[in-house]
Design an enzyme around this catalytic site. Structure first.
Site, PDB file in Angstrom:
ATOM      1  N   TYR B 169       0.844  -1.196   0.000  1.00  0.00           N
ATOM      2  CA  TYR B 169       0.000   0.000   0.000  1.00  0.00           C
ATOM      3  C   TYR B 169       0.879   1.245   0.000  1.00  0.00           C
ATOM      4  CZ  TYR B 169      -3.747  -3.147   1.591  1.00  0.00           C
ATOM      5  OH  TYR B 169      -4.653  -4.159   1.695  1.00  0.00           O
ATOM      6  N   HIS B 177      -5.877   2.391  -1.182  1.00  0.00           N
ATOM      7  CA  HIS B 177      -5.903   1.088  -1.828  1.00  0.00           C
ATOM      8  C   HIS B 177      -4.477   0.588  -2.044  1.00  0.00           C
ATOM      9  CE1 HIS B 177     -10.150   1.251  -2.578  1.00  0.00           C
ATOM     10  NE2 HIS B 177     -10.041   2.435  -3.153  1.00  0.00           N
ATOM     11  N   LYS B 208      -4.399  -3.287  -9.955  1.00  0.00           N
ATOM     12  CA  LYS B 208      -3.097  -3.261  -9.293  1.00  0.00           C
ATOM     13  C   LYS B 208      -2.080  -3.819 -10.283  1.00  0.00           C
ATOM     14  CE  LYS B 208      -5.506  -4.758  -5.118  1.00  0.00           C
ATOM     15  NZ  LYS B 208      -5.976  -3.449  -4.688  1.00  0.00           N
TER      16      LYS B 208
END
Lengths: 385, 255
Positions: B169, B177, B208
């Protein structure tokens, strides 16, 4: 198994709106300010708040973070307190790995604890930690001179829970309202019980082995003769075929696992396998009795994501041999995937749990072609009407 | 050993923090959040908001010990004096009387209004384990990966939800997020291209990226100047053994 996964899969509607929700539905961290703002008379369960992509360094950013942290620290600093109306008081006996209950008020004992012949109620270590952690119980040492802290309670009881991951799964299910009890196969001694039951002499074993071999050869040969499979050339030939079903049946020449005939005998059965049912789980019901709980709704195995591997065939067989066949097999895809037996595996990675279902499915028994044929005749009938 | 070192309890091989002040310090000063694993007493029938203790990954405990910030306490041994009793000496009646005394002294009011509390931590003489108790963790690819990310300011949590070693993170997971699904490997370790495609696609699918990284073995460190990354700067007081290479994979979706 939707109940188990709700916590991880249901993104709050607010999150979905900002376009990150679907991506982050599995992110477990939440906005603690929501918890703080709800007050004591909350009716609904707390929901997660919104999150940002990355720190921007702005003042509002920092303020938001400080507020969230403060709300969390306040909540974490809350007391573990209960009133005398629901007072539970117990003494931990390290040598017995159990706690004896001295005062047992409140609703917990409908599904927790076990009474001995003298009427005293005893708690298992995971039940002790669970009750102390949620502030429902005061625990004392055997001399009775110290009120045991949460830290001390973990130090005393955790090893007896057979691993922190098992306790985590236990507490997670309890928090969600399920009734959870240790399964007979919880520890190694339980497994021995299961194993010794079908113990047979070596002569019997040899006989069984020969019979099995004979049956296997015989069914194999009979299969070939009955189906008139030629030794070479096409499998489907030289006959009049009136339906696709019979053609498909003829094509099914590869031996397959069937839950009806059972699996091949398991030669190795490791007693150290984590793949044993740890907990029996029931959906909450008012009529639940500890003495006669009935068939559990779910069976839960707990494994460690870092230390344990996927089960070997022998381990999976040993696991499924301890589980009774579920009633009826459905026709929908979901029911088919659930199989004739299934078990829920809780995978734990340093405090985070994922639940997966392992099903004992014998696909070879599912004659899809028959169902398709039945469906098409049905639709024909309908048209005729 | 610093006097105000953070105490990390090891119980049954797992690392815990029970003290709220230690939790605050870890989060605010060392950007280590850990995972809350206990039931929150105020709202006990849910699993969205959890309470103490905080569980740490072994890599977190090892890093804190390496930095001299924390020490490892054998909590079971420390509490032995409180709990230990010879089974023959058990006297339920006397113990029961003592408990009654404590309970009536501990609660502010009596009778039906009485209430009972459980403290979070015990103040006993702690059995501090030698720092070498975490030595075995230092040599793992996971630890090198963890330390690399931590040095670069990331908050790191276990990666089970996305099938990786860690999630990284950019800020406190309370507010932000995660950006990376992270896997630490050995420098010469081979891995399947299917892993690359599967993890890369999964990472991109959840907005991601997949990150893979390895610690450079000493004999490789001179050769790979081209691969040197911000976290692996030489000559800033860091040992050269800190050098590390990492790559991020995103699904290109090209055609």
């Amino acid at each position: 198994m939707d109940d188990f996964d709700n916590d991880y899969d249901n993104a709050p509607a607010t999150q979905a709106a900002d376009g990150q929700g679907d991506a982050e539905s599995d992110d477990e961290q939440q906005d603690w300010r929501i918890l703080a703002s709800m007050g004591p008379n909350r009716k609904s369960l707390p929901k997660r708040g919104e999150k940002e992509y990355e720190p921007t360094g702005s003042r509002s950013d920092r303020d938001n973070l400080d507020d969230s942290r403060q709300a969390m620290y306040t909540a974490l600093n809350g007391e573990r307190r209960h009133t005398s109306k629901v007072h539970i008081c117990g003494v931990w006996y390290p040598h017995l790995r159990k706690a004896k209950v001295l005062v047992a008020r409140g609703p917990h004992f409908k599904s927790i604890g076990k009474a001995d012949s003298n009427g005293a109620i005893w708690l298992l270590p995971e039940e002790v930690i669970y009750l102390v952690e949620r502030g429902s119980m005061s625990l004392y040492n055997p001399r009775g001179d110290t009120n045991i802290s949460l830290q001390c309670c973990y130090a005393a009881c955790l090893t007896a829970c057979h691993g922190h991951e098992r306790y985590l799964v236990y507490a997670h299910l309890k928090r969600l309202g399920f009734i959870v009890q240790r399964a007979p196969t919880f520890d190694d001694s339980g497994e021995e019980d299961v194993e010794t039951k079908p113990k047979i002499s070596w002569a019997r074993e040899l006989w069984n082995f020969l019979v099995r071999k004979f049956i296997r050869c015989w069914t194999g040969l009979r299969y070939v003769f009955a189906r008139k499979i030629p030794p070479f050339g096409p499998i489907v030939c030289g006959d009049i075929w009136r339906s696709y079903d019979s053609i498909y049946r003829t094509l099914q020449i590869i031996p397959f696992y069937s839950h009806k005939t059972g699996s091949p005998p398991v030669t190795q059965r490791s007693t150290t396998t984590p793949y044993r049912v740890a907990y029996n789980v029931w959906k909450p019901r008012p009529s639940f009795k500890k003495s006669s709980p009935g068939e559990p709704d779910f069976r839960v195995v707990v494994v460690n994501a870092q230390k344990d591997k996927m089960p070997t065939l022998a381990q999976a067989d040993a696991l499924f041999s301890t589980i009774p066949t579920a009633h009826g097999s459905g026709s929908t895809l979901q029911q088919r995937l659930n199989g004739y037996k299934n078990v829920i595996v809780g995978v734990v990675d340093y405090g985070i749990i994922s639940f997966v279902t392992f099903g004992d499915v014998s696909f070879g028994d599912e004659h899809i072609y028959e169902k398709r044929a039945a469906n098409s005749t049905m639709s024909k009938h309908r048209k005729m009407k | 050993m610093v006097d105000d070192a953070i105490s990390i309890s090891v119980i049954d091989g797992e690392y815990f923090v029970f003290d709220i002040d230690a939790v605050k310090r870890l989060r605010n000063d060392h950007h280590i959040a850990g995972i809350l694993v206990g039931t929150l007493p105020q709202v006990p029938q849910q699993s969205v908001f959890l309470g103490l203790p905080v569980q740490l990954m072994p890599e977190e405990a090892a890093l804190l010990v390496q930095q001299g910030v924390a020490r490892i306490i054998d909590e079971s041994q420390s509490h032995e004096p409180i709990l230990a009793i010879d089974p023959n000496d058990i006297d339920d009646a006397t113990a029961g009387l003592k408990i009654n005394e404590i309970e009536s002294a501990g609660s502010e009011s009596q009778g039906p209004l009485a209430s009972y509390t459980t403290p979070a931590i015990t103040t006993v003489d702690k059995l501090v384990l030698p720092d070498s108790s975490v030595n075995a963790i230092f040599e793992t690819p996971r630890f090198h990966m963890y330390r690399y990310l931590h040095q670069n300011g990331y908050f790191i949590s276990p990666g089970l939800r996305f099938g990786s070693h860690f999630l990284a993170y950019p800020g406190d997971p309370l507010r932000y997020h995660s950006h990376y699904l992270v896997r630490g490997v050995g420098y010469d370790e081979e891995f399947s291209l299917l892993d690359l495609v599967g993890s890369g696609r999964l990472g991109t699918g959840v907005k991601k990226a997949w990150m893979i990284g390895a610690h450079l073995p000493p004999d490789q460190q001179d050769k790979t100047t081209a691969l040197r990354l911000p976290g692996a700067k030489v000559g800033e007081g860091r040992e050269s053994s800190d050098e590390f290479v990492s790559f991020c994979v995103e699904w290109a979706g090209f055609g």
